[in-house]
Every structure is written in C-alpha cells, then in structure tokens.
Design a protein around this motif. Structure first.
Motif, PDB file in Angstrom:
ATOM      1  N   LYS A 150       1.295  -1.207  -0.219  1.00  0.00           N
ATOM      2  CA  LYS A 150      -0.016  -0.147   0.266  1.00  0.00           C
ATOM      3  C   LYS A 150       1.058   1.597   0.248  1.00  0.00           C
ATOM      4  CE  LYS A 150      -4.466  -1.748   2.210  1.00  0.00           C
ATOM      5  NZ  LYS A 150      -5.170  -1.887   3.464  1.00  0.00           N
ATOM      6  N   VAL A 151       1.681   1.429   0.639  1.00  0.00           N
ATOM      7  CA  VAL A 151       2.729   2.166   0.875  1.00  0.00           C
ATOM      8  C   VAL A 151       3.473   2.194  -0.323  1.00  0.00           C
ATOM      9  CG1 VAL A 151       4.678   3.527   2.441  1.00  0.00           C
ATOM     10  CG2 VAL A 151       3.393   2.693   3.595  1.00  0.00           C
ATOM     11  N   PHE A 152       3.953   1.513  -0.965  1.00  0.00           N
ATOM     12  CA  PHE A 152       4.438   1.544  -2.114  1.00  0.00           C
ATOM     13  C   PHE A 152       4.036   2.123  -3.456  1.00  0.00           C
ATOM     14  CE2 PHE A 152       6.423  -0.080  -6.111  1.00  0.00           C
ATOM     15  CZ  PHE A 152       7.235   0.134  -6.565  1.00  0.00           C
ATOM     16  N   SER A 153       2.454   2.024  -3.073  1.00  0.00           N
ATOM     17  CA  SER A 153       1.383   1.848  -4.557  1.00  0.00           C
ATOM     18  C   SER A 153       0.909   3.732  -4.124  1.00  0.00           C
ATOM     19  CB  SER A 153      -0.007   1.318  -3.928  1.00  0.00           C
ATOM     20  OG  SER A 153       0.410   0.264  -4.145  1.00  0.00           O
ATOM     21  N   VAL A 154       1.179   4.291  -3.459  1.00  0.00           N
ATOM     22  CA  VAL A 154       0.871   5.834  -3.269  1.00  0.00           C
ATOM     23  C   VAL A 154       1.919   6.267  -3.261  1.00  0.00           C
ATOM     24  CG1 VAL A 154       0.913   7.377  -1.430  1.00  0.00           C
ATOM     25  CG2 VAL A 154      -1.361   5.200  -0.729  1.00  0.00           C
ATOM     26  N   ILE A 155       3.534   6.120  -3.222  1.00  0.00           N
ATOM     27  CA  ILE A 155       4.262   6.358  -3.538  1.00  0.00           C
ATOM     28  C   ILE A 155       4.848   6.400  -5.161  1.00  0.00           C
ATOM     29  CG2 ILE A 155       6.737   5.955  -3.577  1.00  0.00           C
ATOM     30  CD1 ILE A 155       6.715   5.288  -0.868  1.00  0.00           C
ATOM     31  N   LEU A 156       4.322   5.027  -6.233  1.00  0.00           N
ATOM     32  CA  LEU A 156       3.827   5.518  -6.561  1.00  0.00           C
ATOM     33  C   LEU A 156       3.032   6.516  -7.924  1.00  0.00           C
ATOM     34  CD1 LEU A 156       4.534   1.312  -8.043  1.00  0.00           C
ATOM     35  CD2 LEU A 156       5.553   3.131  -8.464  1.00  0.00           C
ATOM     36  N   VAL A 157       2.072   6.022  -7.352  1.00  0.00           N
ATOM     37  CA  VAL A 157       1.394   7.700  -7.911  1.00  0.00           C
ATOM     38  C   VAL A 157       1.794   8.987  -7.816  1.00  0.00           C
ATOM     39  CG1 VAL A 157      -0.944   8.755  -6.939  1.00  0.00           C
ATOM     40  CG2 VAL A 157      -1.252   5.842  -7.275  1.00  0.00           C
ATOM     41  N   ILE A 158       2.692   9.638  -6.097  1.00  0.00           N
ATOM     42  CA  ILE A 158       2.755  10.295  -6.731  1.00  0.00           C
ATOM     43  C   ILE A 158       4.169  10.922  -7.348  1.00  0.00           C
ATOM     44  CG2 ILE A 158       4.279  12.219  -4.426  1.00  0.00           C
ATOM     45  CD1 ILE A 158       2.620  11.073  -2.482  1.00  0.00           C
ATOM     46  N   ALA A 159       4.384   9.691  -7.310  1.00  0.00           N
ATOM     47  CA  ALA A 159       6.318  10.061  -8.714  1.00  0.00           C
ATOM     48  C   ALA A 159       5.582  10.323  -9.513  1.00  0.00           C
ATOM     49  CB  ALA A 159       7.117   8.349  -8.480  1.00  0.00           C
ATOM     50  N   GLY A 160       4.289   9.311 -10.320  1.00  0.00           N
ATOM     51  CA  GLY A 160       3.642   9.533 -11.392  1.00  0.00           C
ATOM     52  C   GLY A 160       2.896  11.376 -11.796  1.00  0.00           C
ATOM     53  N   VAL A 161       2.551  11.028 -10.705  1.00  0.00           N
ATOM     54  CA  VAL A 161       2.052  12.782 -10.865  1.00  0.00           C
ATOM     55  C   VAL A 161       3.392  13.581 -11.023  1.00  0.00           C
ATOM     56  CG1 VAL A 161       0.964  14.512  -9.798  1.00  0.00           C
ATOM     57  CG2 VAL A 161      -0.066  12.541  -9.288  1.00  0.00           C
ATOM     58  N   ILE A 162       4.335  13.696 -10.237  1.00  0.00           N
ATOM     59  CA  ILE A 162       5.531  14.649 -10.513  1.00  0.00           C
ATOM     60  C   ILE A 162       5.965  14.469 -11.058  1.00  0.00           C
ATOM     61  CG2 ILE A 162       7.653  15.070  -9.420  1.00  0.00           C
ATOM     62  CD1 ILE A 162       6.684  13.937  -6.088  1.00  0.00           C
ATOM     63  N   GLY A 163       6.027  12.841 -12.529  1.00  0.00           N
ATOM     64  CA  GLY A 163       6.510  12.820 -13.314  1.00  0.00           C
ATOM     65  C   GLY A 163       6.104  13.790 -14.482  1.00  0.00           C
ATOM     66  N   PHE A 164       4.528  13.734 -14.549  1.00  0.00           N
ATOM     67  CA  PHE A 164       3.749  14.254 -15.596  1.00  0.00           C
ATOM     68  C   PHE A 164       3.741  15.683 -15.422  1.00  0.00           C
ATOM     69  CE2 PHE A 164       1.251  10.263 -16.175  1.00  0.00           C
ATOM     70  CZ  PHE A 164       0.710  10.005 -16.848  1.00  0.00           C
ATOM     71  N   ASN A 165       4.260  16.488 -14.233  1.00  0.00           N
ATOM     72  CA  ASN A 165       3.865  17.271 -14.236  1.00  0.00           C
ATOM     73  C   ASN A 165       5.665  18.070 -14.578  1.00  0.00           C
ATOM     74  OD1 ASN A 165       1.674  18.448 -13.334  1.00  0.00           O
ATOM     75  ND2 ASN A 165       2.704  17.793 -11.220  1.00  0.00           N
ATOM     76  N   LEU A 166       6.448  17.310 -14.357  1.00  0.00           N
ATOM     77  CA  LEU A 166       7.931  17.856 -14.724  1.00  0.00           C
ATOM     78  C   LEU A 166       7.998  17.587 -16.632  1.00  0.00           C
ATOM     79  CD1 LEU A 166      10.336  16.150 -11.908  1.00  0.00           C
ATOM     80  CD2 LEU A 166       9.173  18.837 -12.631  1.00  0.00           C
ATOM     81  N   SER A 167       7.266  16.495 -17.309  1.00  0.00           N
ATOM     82  CA  SER A 167       7.709  16.334 -18.347  1.00  0.00           C
ATOM     83  C   SER A 167       6.728  17.500 -19.824  1.00  0.00           C
ATOM     84  CB  SER A 167       6.674  14.999 -19.019  1.00  0.00           C
ATOM     85  OG  SER A 167       5.557  15.224 -18.449  1.00  0.00           O
ATOM     86  N   GLY A 168       6.382  18.141 -18.969  1.00  0.00           N
ATOM     87  CA  GLY A 168       5.744  19.191 -19.153  1.00  0.00           C
ATOM     88  C   GLY A 168       4.312  19.161 -19.737  1.00  0.00           C
ATOM     89  N   ALA A 169       3.407  17.767 -19.423  1.00  0.00           N
ATOM     90  CA  ALA A 169       2.235  17.773 -20.052  1.00  0.00           C
ATOM     91  C   ALA A 169       1.383  18.245 -20.163  1.00  0.00           C
ATOM     92  CB  ALA A 169       2.422  15.919 -19.528  1.00  0.00           C
ATOM     93  N   GLN A 170       0.758  18.826 -21.475  1.00  0.00           N
ATOM     94  CA  GLN A 170      -0.792  19.428 -21.081  1.00  0.00           C
ATOM     95  C   GLN A 170      -1.992  18.692 -20.932  1.00  0.00           C
ATOM     96  OE1 GLN A 170      -0.002  21.800 -24.786  1.00  0.00           O
ATOM     97  NE2 GLN A 170       1.960  22.789 -24.147  1.00  0.00           N
ATOM     98  N   HIS A 171      -2.975  19.392 -20.788  1.00  0.00           N
ATOM     99  CA  HIS A 171      -4.465  18.886 -20.607  1.00  0.00           C
ATOM    100  C   HIS A 171      -4.078  17.976 -22.063  1.00  0.00           C
ATOM    101  CE1 HIS A 171      -8.948  18.675 -20.583  1.00  0.00           C
ATOM    102  NE2 HIS A 171      -8.293  18.289 -18.878  1.00  0.00           N
ATOM    103  N   TRP A 172      -5.378  17.296 -21.877  1.00  0.00           N
ATOM    104  CA  TRP A 172      -5.716  16.817 -23.918  1.00  0.00           C
ATOM    105  C   TRP A 172      -6.450  17.907 -24.147  1.00  0.00           C
ATOM    106  CZ3 TRP A 172     -10.181  15.714 -25.776  1.00  0.00           C
ATOM    107  CH2 TRP A 172     -11.262  15.259 -24.561  1.00  0.00           C
ATOM    108  N   CYS A 173      -7.318  18.468 -23.570  1.00  0.00           N
ATOM    109  CA  CYS A 173      -8.229  19.425 -24.762  1.00  0.00           C
ATOM    110  C   CYS A 173      -7.032  20.519 -25.006  1.00  0.00           C
ATOM    111  CB  CYS A 173      -9.318  20.318 -23.220  1.00  0.00           C
ATOM    112  SG  CYS A 173     -10.708  18.854 -22.827  1.00  0.00           S
TER     113      CYS A 173
END
Length: 61
Positions: free
Chosen positions: A22-45
C-alpha cells in the motif's frame, strides 16, 4: 495527489493496516504525478484545440 492523500487519510482515520504494498503504491502515484508535471504534459483539450468553456462556464458577474 488528492487520491494519494485520501488513501493516507483513510488508512489513518479508519485504522486500516498499512502494508508495504500500500505504501509503495501511494509512492508510485505521487511519483507519477510529479513525472507528468516535470515532463510538461498539457491537458488533452488544449493540445487537441478544444475549448473547455462548455465544461467550466465562467460566471457572468
């Protein structure tokens, strides 16, 4: 990030046991959000040239 915070809050409030998975899964979610933000991902619209005004109407005040 909200989902990760809700998961942590739920574990603390409802006294659910925290497993390593459970702890590892929450860490993966947080890392994924940070990764998307750092990659400059934009909203699909915005990348598809679509307007979001139909979804979030502005007040006429």
């Amino acid at each position: 990030m909200g989902a990760a915070l809700i998961a942590v809050f739920g574990s603390l409030y409802f006294k659910e046991p925290l497993s390593a998975l459970k702890v590892f899964s929450v860490i993966l979610v947080i890392a994924g959000v940070i990764g998307f933000n750092l990659s400059g991902a934009q909203h699909w619209c915005s990348t598809a040239g679509l307007s979001t005004s139909w979804f979030w109407p502005r007040s006429s005040e």
